[in-house]
Design a protein around this motif. Structure first.
Motif, PDB file in Angstrom:
ATOM      1  N   ASN A 119      98.444 -77.359  13.626  1.00 17.37           N
ATOM      2  CA  ASN A 119      97.200 -77.982  14.462  1.00 17.37           C
ATOM      3  C   ASN A 119      96.071 -78.149  13.719  1.00 17.37           C
ATOM      4  OD1 ASN A 119      95.576 -78.431  16.620  1.00 17.37           O
ATOM      5  ND2 ASN A 119      95.989 -76.570  17.546  1.00 17.37           N
ATOM      6  N   LEU A 120      95.431 -78.610  13.051  1.00 15.76           N
ATOM      7  CA  LEU A 120      94.261 -78.399  12.281  1.00 15.76           C
ATOM      8  C   LEU A 120      93.318 -78.748  12.724  1.00 15.76           C
ATOM      9  CD1 LEU A 120      94.717 -81.934  10.115  1.00 15.76           C
ATOM     10  CD2 LEU A 120      95.322 -79.287   9.434  1.00 15.76           C
ATOM     11  N   ALA A 121      92.893 -78.835  14.223  1.00 16.49           N
ATOM     12  CA  ALA A 121      91.899 -78.398  15.051  1.00 16.49           C
ATOM     13  C   ALA A 121      91.751 -76.965  15.601  1.00 16.49           C
ATOM     14  CB  ALA A 121      91.864 -79.150  16.599  1.00 16.49           C
ATOM     15  N   ALA A 122      92.753 -76.021  15.499  1.00 18.24           N
ATOM     16  CA  ALA A 122      92.782 -74.475  15.822  1.00 18.24           C
ATOM     17  C   ALA A 122      92.227 -74.162  15.464  1.00 18.24           C
ATOM     18  CB  ALA A 122      94.036 -73.844  15.856  1.00 18.24           C
ATOM     19  N   PRO A 123      91.368 -73.151  15.507  1.00 19.88           N
ATOM     20  CA  PRO A 123      90.276 -72.439  15.178  1.00 19.88           C
ATOM     21  C   PRO A 123      90.250 -70.967  14.564  1.00 19.88           C
ATOM     22  CG  PRO A 123      90.080 -71.239  17.847  1.00 19.88           C
ATOM     23  CD  PRO A 123      91.118 -72.916  17.517  1.00 19.88           C
ATOM     24  N   VAL A 181     105.653 -70.703  21.406  1.00 19.86           N
ATOM     25  CA  VAL A 181     104.991 -72.333  20.300  1.00 19.86           C
ATOM     26  C   VAL A 181     103.937 -72.178  20.326  1.00 19.86           C
ATOM     27  CG1 VAL A 181     104.984 -74.092  20.634  1.00 19.86           C
ATOM     28  CG2 VAL A 181     106.786 -73.757  21.494  1.00 19.86           C
ATOM     29  N   ALA A 182     102.435 -71.651  20.903  1.00 27.06           N
ATOM     30  CA  ALA A 182     101.435 -71.836  21.118  1.00 27.06           C
ATOM     31  C   ALA A 182     100.912 -70.704  19.795  1.00 27.06           C
ATOM     32  CB  ALA A 182     101.080 -70.803  22.781  1.00 27.06           C
ATOM     33  N   PHE A 183     101.222 -70.165  19.753  1.00 30.20           N
ATOM     34  CA  PHE A 183     101.350 -68.831  18.481  1.00 30.20           C
ATOM     35  C   PHE A 183     101.437 -69.410  17.373  1.00 30.20           C
ATOM     36  CE2 PHE A 183     101.675 -65.549  15.124  1.00 30.20           C
ATOM     37  CZ  PHE A 183     100.870 -64.896  15.066  1.00 30.20           C
ATOM     38  N   ARG A 184     102.889 -70.294  17.499  1.00 27.88           N
ATOM     39  CA  ARG A 184     102.944 -71.162  15.816  1.00 27.88           C
ATOM     40  C   ARG A 184     101.977 -72.852  15.694  1.00 27.88           C
ATOM     41  NH1 ARG A 184     108.919 -73.680  16.717  1.00 27.88           N
ATOM     42  NH2 ARG A 184     107.584 -75.290  17.421  1.00 27.88           N
ATOM     43  N   ASP A 185     101.756 -72.414  16.406  1.00 32.93           N
ATOM     44  CA  ASP A 185     100.973 -74.230  16.848  1.00 32.93           C
ATOM     45  C   ASP A 185      99.558 -73.485  16.391  1.00 32.93           C
ATOM     46  OD1 ASP A 185     102.317 -75.556  17.245  1.00 32.93           O
ATOM     47  OD2 ASP A 185     101.598 -75.920  19.540  1.00 32.93           O
ATOM     48  N   GLU A 186      99.190 -72.449  16.439  1.00 30.45           N
ATOM     49  CA  GLU A 186      97.583 -71.715  15.842  1.00 30.45           C
ATOM     50  C   GLU A 186      97.868 -71.229  15.109  1.00 30.45           C
ATOM     51  OE1 GLU A 186      94.006 -68.413  17.495  1.00 30.45           O
ATOM     52  OE2 GLU A 186      95.872 -69.025  18.860  1.00 30.45           O
ATOM     53  N   HIS A 187      98.794 -70.751  14.372  1.00 36.98           N
ATOM     54  CA  HIS A 187      98.829 -69.663  13.564  1.00 36.98           C
ATOM     55  C   HIS A 187      99.675 -70.026  12.654  1.00 36.98           C
ATOM     56  CE1 HIS A 187      96.779 -66.330  15.140  1.00 36.98           C
ATOM     57  NE2 HIS A 187      97.317 -66.387  16.042  1.00 36.98           N
ATOM     58  N   LEU A 234      90.842 -75.394  11.212  1.00 42.76           N
ATOM     59  CA  LEU A 234      92.299 -75.018  10.212  1.00 42.76           C
ATOM     60  C   LEU A 234      91.488 -76.390   9.491  1.00 42.76           C
ATOM     61  CD1 LEU A 234      95.505 -74.488  10.629  1.00 42.76           C
ATOM     62  CD2 LEU A 234      95.429 -76.009   9.000  1.00 42.76           C
ATOM     63  N   ALA A 235      91.005 -77.180   9.732  1.00 42.20           N
ATOM     64  CA  ALA A 235      90.719 -78.655   9.398  1.00 42.20           C
ATOM     65  C   ALA A 235      89.782 -78.280   8.045  1.00 42.20           C
ATOM     66  CB  ALA A 235      89.982 -80.167   9.709  1.00 42.20           C
ATOM     67  N   ASP A 236      89.346 -77.354   8.141  1.00 43.63           N
ATOM     68  CA  ASP A 236      88.278 -76.625   7.374  1.00 43.63           C
ATOM     69  C   ASP A 236      88.877 -75.975   6.396  1.00 43.63           C
ATOM     70  OD1 ASP A 236      85.665 -77.677   9.511  1.00 43.63           O
ATOM     71  OD2 ASP A 236      86.034 -76.455  10.418  1.00 43.63           O
ATOM     72  N   ALA A 237      89.130 -74.960   6.581  1.00 44.16           N
ATOM     73  CA  ALA A 237      89.834 -73.964   5.784  1.00 44.16           C
ATOM     74  C   ALA A 237      91.033 -74.907   4.348  1.00 44.16           C
ATOM     75  CB  ALA A 237      90.927 -73.142   6.316  1.00 44.16           C
ATOM     76  N   VAL A 238      91.712 -76.192   5.394  1.00 45.27           N
ATOM     77  CA  VAL A 238      92.291 -76.757   4.107  1.00 45.27           C
ATOM     78  C   VAL A 238      91.198 -77.297   3.223  1.00 45.27           C
ATOM     79  CG1 VAL A 238      94.026 -78.685   4.329  1.00 45.27           C
ATOM     80  CG2 VAL A 238      94.500 -77.030   5.607  1.00 45.27           C
ATOM     81  N   ALA A 239      90.461 -77.938   4.134  1.00 46.62           N
ATOM     82  CA  ALA A 239      89.133 -78.758   3.057  1.00 46.62           C
ATOM     83  C   ALA A 239      89.161 -77.413   2.109  1.00 46.62           C
ATOM     84  CB  ALA A 239      88.027 -79.684   3.813  1.00 46.62           C
ATOM     85  N   ALA A 240      88.943 -76.338   1.845  1.00 40.38           N
ATOM     86  CA  ALA A 240      88.265 -75.081   1.326  1.00 40.38           C
ATOM     87  C   ALA A 240      88.663 -75.128   0.536  1.00 40.38           C
ATOM     88  CB  ALA A 240      87.299 -74.483   2.548  1.00 40.38           C
ATOM     89  N   ALA A 241      90.172 -75.164   0.997  1.00 43.66           N
ATOM     90  CA  ALA A 241      91.396 -75.298  -0.457  1.00 43.66           C
ATOM     91  C   ALA A 241      91.880 -76.034  -0.963  1.00 43.66           C
ATOM     92  CB  ALA A 241      92.330 -74.021  -0.047  1.00 43.66           C
TER      93      ALA A 241
END
Length: 208
Positions: free
Chosen positions: A116-120, A172-178, A96-103
Motif C-alpha cells: 500500500n503505497l499510501a500507507a504512512p 490483512v490490515a497489518f500486512r497492507d501497512e507494513h 510508503l511511496a516516499d520511502a520507495v522514492a528515497a530508495a
C-alpha cells in the motif's frame, strides 16, 4: 579648632561657631556611611531594561536564543525490489511511496499489488517491496496444503485455527501497512496474536 560663620537674614550679621577636629571627623564619617548606604540600595534595586536594548542583546553575536522546532525525521529500512535497498531518512508524516522514492524507486519486476503505497511509515519500520513471481501469482495454498499468509485474503485466513473474521482483518490490515511477513514470528506484532496462538497456527501457515 575650626571657626564657622553663619550669616543672618540681613546678610550682615555673622555668628561664629567653634567646632573641634574630633567633631569634624565624626561628621565626615557619618556622611560617608550615608553615601555608602545610598549606593548599596541603588545597586540592589532591580533596574528595568528598555525593550530596544533587550532586543539588541538577543540579536547580538554569541547570545544564545531559543531555536525554533525542527521538523521530525524518521528512519526507515527499505528492502526488496528497489534500486538502492537500505536505510532512508524521511520527514515525519511521509508515506510508503516516499520511502520507495528515497530508495531509488522500484526496479523491473517489482510487485506493487502487495503493498500500500499510501500507507504512512513509522520510525524504525522495515518496508519490503516484493518481486513478482516469474511463474505467475503465488498460490494461496502451498503444495503441502498450508496457507500462505502473504497471499491469503480474509476468507482463506479464517481457515487457520484460532483465526476468526476480526483477527483475519487485522492480519490483512497489518500486512497492507507494513508489507509482507518475513517469518511466522512477525505475526506476533499483529494485535491479538500471542505465543500460544502462533504455536497453534505455525503448522498450517507458510511463507512465502
Amino acid at each position: 579648632m575650626v571657626f564657622l560663620c553663619w550669616h543672618g537674614t540681613d546678610g550682615r550679621t555673622c555668628r561664629r561657631f567653634a567646632i573641634d577636629q574630633t567633631t569634624i571627623t565624626r561628621l565626615a564619617a557619618a556622611a560617608a556611611v550615608v553615601v555608602a548606604g545610598a549606593a548599596a540600595a541603588w545597586l540592589w534595586t532591580p533596574q528595568s531594561v528598555p525593550a530596544g536594548a533587550a532586543a539588541a542583546a538577543a540579536a547580538a553575536p554569541g547570545v544564545a536564543a531559543a531555536s525554533p522546532d525542527v521538523a521530525g525525521v524518521v528512519m526507515v529500512h527499505v528492502s526488496g525490489a528497489v534500486a538502492e535497498p537500505g536505510l532512508v531518512e524521511l520527514r515525519m508524516g511521509s508515506r510508503l511511496a516516499d520511502a520507495v522514492a528515497a530508495a531509488g524507486g522500484i526496479v523491473r519486476g517489482a510487485d506493487l499489488s502487495q503493498v500500500n503505497l499510501a500507507a504512512p511509515v513509522r520510525d524504525g519500520e522495515r518496508v519490503h517491496i516484493p518481486a513478482a513471481s516469474r511463474d505467475g501469482p503465488v498460490p494461496v495454498v502451498s503444495a503441502d496444503g498450508r496457507i500462505r499468509i502473504n497471499q491469503a485474503g480474509p476468507t482463506e485466513l479464517e481457515s487457520i485455527p484460532g483465526v476468526g473474521p476480526v483477527l483475519a482483518g487485522r492480519i490483512v490490515a497489518f500486512r497492507d501497512e507494513h508489507g509482507p511477513f518475513d517469518a511466522p514470528e512477525d505475526l506476533l506484532d499483529v494485535p491479538g496474536i500471542g505465543e500460544a496462538k502462533l504455536a497453534a497456527m505455525r503448522d498450517v501457515i507458510a511463507i512465502p
